[in-house]
Write a protein that holds these residues in place. Structure first.
Motif, PDB file in Angstrom:
ATOM      1  N   LEU A   1       6.201   1.054 -10.832  1.00 15.04           N
ATOM      2  CA  LEU A   1       6.259  -0.007  -9.829  1.00 15.04           C
ATOM      3  C   LEU A   1       6.887   0.473  -8.529  1.00 15.04           C
ATOM      4  O   LEU A   1       6.418   0.121  -7.439  1.00 15.04           O
ATOM      5  CB  LEU A   1       7.041  -1.205 -10.396  1.00 15.04           C
ATOM      6  N   PHE A   2       7.960   1.282  -8.630  1.00 18.68           N
ATOM      7  CA  PHE A   2       8.629   1.802  -7.435  1.00 18.68           C
ATOM      8  C   PHE A   2       7.660   2.625  -6.592  1.00 18.68           C
ATOM      9  O   PHE A   2       7.539   2.431  -5.377  1.00 18.68           O
ATOM     10  CB  PHE A   2       9.825   2.671  -7.841  1.00 18.68           C
TER      11      PHE A   2
ATOM     12  N   LYS B   1       4.371   2.817  -6.775  1.00 13.44           N
ATOM     13  CA  LYS B   1       3.205   2.040  -6.346  1.00 13.44           C
ATOM     14  C   LYS B   1       3.541   1.220  -5.114  1.00 13.44           C
ATOM     15  O   LYS B   1       2.744   1.132  -4.166  1.00 13.44           O
ATOM     16  CB  LYS B   1       2.749   1.122  -7.490  1.00 13.44           C
ATOM     17  N   TYR B   2       4.739   0.633  -5.089  1.00 16.52           N
ATOM     18  CA  TYR B   2       5.138  -0.207  -3.960  1.00 16.52           C
ATOM     19  C   TYR B   2       5.459   0.634  -2.723  1.00 16.52           C
ATOM     20  O   TYR B   2       5.054   0.299  -1.606  1.00 16.52           O
ATOM     21  CB  TYR B   2       6.358  -1.045  -4.345  1.00 16.52           C
ATOM     22  N   LEU B   3       6.186   1.737  -2.904  1.00 16.44           N
ATOM     23  CA  LEU B   3       6.645   2.526  -1.765  1.00 16.44           C
ATOM     24  C   LEU B   3       5.613   3.519  -1.243  1.00 16.44           C
ATOM     25  O   LEU B   3       5.602   3.843  -0.050  1.00 16.44           O
ATOM     26  CB  LEU B   3       7.930   3.279  -2.144  1.00 16.44           C
TER      27      LEU B   3
ATOM     28  N   GLY C   1       2.140   3.563  -2.704  1.00 20.31           N
ATOM     29  CA  GLY C   1       0.782   3.087  -2.924  1.00 20.31           C
ATOM     30  C   GLY C   1      -0.043   3.971  -3.822  1.00 20.31           C
ATOM     31  O   GLY C   1      -1.275   3.930  -3.792  1.00 20.31           O
TER      32      GLY C   1
ATOM     33  N   SER D   1       1.025   8.846   1.198  1.00 22.27           N
ATOM     34  CA  SER D   1       0.954   7.425   0.914  1.00 22.27           C
ATOM     35  C   SER D   1      -0.457   6.914   1.136  1.00 22.27           C
ATOM     36  O   SER D   1      -1.142   7.293   2.080  1.00 22.27           O
ATOM     37  CB  SER D   1       1.928   6.658   1.819  1.00 22.27           C
TER      38      SER D   1
ATOM     39  N   LYS E   1      -0.888   3.561   1.223  1.00 20.15           N
ATOM     40  CA  LYS E   1      -0.705   2.170   1.626  1.00 20.15           C
ATOM     41  C   LYS E   1      -1.317   1.922   3.003  1.00 20.15           C
ATOM     42  O   LYS E   1      -1.286   2.802   3.847  1.00 20.15           O
ATOM     43  CB  LYS E   1       0.778   1.811   1.627  1.00 20.15           C
TER      44      LYS E   1
END
Length: 203
Positions: free
Chosen positions: A20-21, A23-25, A27, A201, A203
């Motif tokens: 989760l970390f 994926k969130y930070l 992507g 990244s 994201k």
């Protein structure tokens, strides 16, 4: 109640904070980078020390809370052991993330802290000493895992055989999960502590 706690422990273990970390930070799926593990060491390689330590603590808390819940609600040592195994299994093979997770070291340490704090303290000293000397987190994890059954034998009173069987199982599981790391150490390709991996990244 015991079966509910064991099931809860597995589901709690299945929460992959490392995945989760990243994926969130970033992507990206951390399981496609570094060692492929969702554990704290791989997080450090990709996100740095701060996030890595945070994930380590969160993963350890999963293990501790599972055993604490079993102790508080049942007081049955067999349920405590089963809950410890379940939370580590959830971390290694998480239901929510395609059954592909971490190596289970931080979660195991958390569960062991709930069961026998003295053994965990000695285990941590052994593991961190090996890491300090070798710079390989995986080697410290393996040496600590191999030490676990002996420490339980010498320092845990009461229910020795069930606890010893549990410790031996946890030890063998940890070593088996680290076979790829040991192969990379032998080949000279294992990353040492502090080495970073650049991930672009998405994201």
């Amino acid at each position: 109640m015991g079966l509910l706690i064991i099931a809860f422990s597995y589901l709690l273990g299945s929460i992959s904070f490392g995945y989760l970390f990243v994926k969130y930070l970033k992507g990206v799926d951390i399981r496609e980078h570094g060692s492929g593990s969702t554990g704290a060491t791989n997080i450090m390689r990709i996100l740095g020390v701060g996030p890595g330590v945070t994930v380590f603590l969160l993963d350890a808390l999963k293990g501790f809370f599972s055993v604490y819940a079993a102790k508080t609600l049942t007081g049955n040592p067999y349920i405590e052991i089963a809950s410890a195994v379940a939370v580590v299994a959830g971390h290694n093979w998480p239901l929510f993330f395609g059954f592909k997770g971490g190596r289970g070291i931080a979660t195991s340490l958390g569960a062991l802290t709930g069961l026998f704090p003295k053994v965990t303290l000695i285990l941590a000293i052994i593991g961190f000493s090996v890491v300090g000397l070798s710079k390989f987190v995986s080697l410290g994890s393996v040496v600590g895992a191999v030490s676990l059954p002996f420490l339980i034998w010498f320092f845990v009173e009461g229910h020795n055989i069930p606890y010893l069987v549990f410790g031996t199982f946890l030890s063998l599981l940890a070593v088996a999960r680290h076979i790829p790391n040991l192969k990379r150490i032998r080949a000279g390709t294992e990353s040492k502590i502090g080495q970073r991996i650049k991930v672009d990244s998405r994201k």
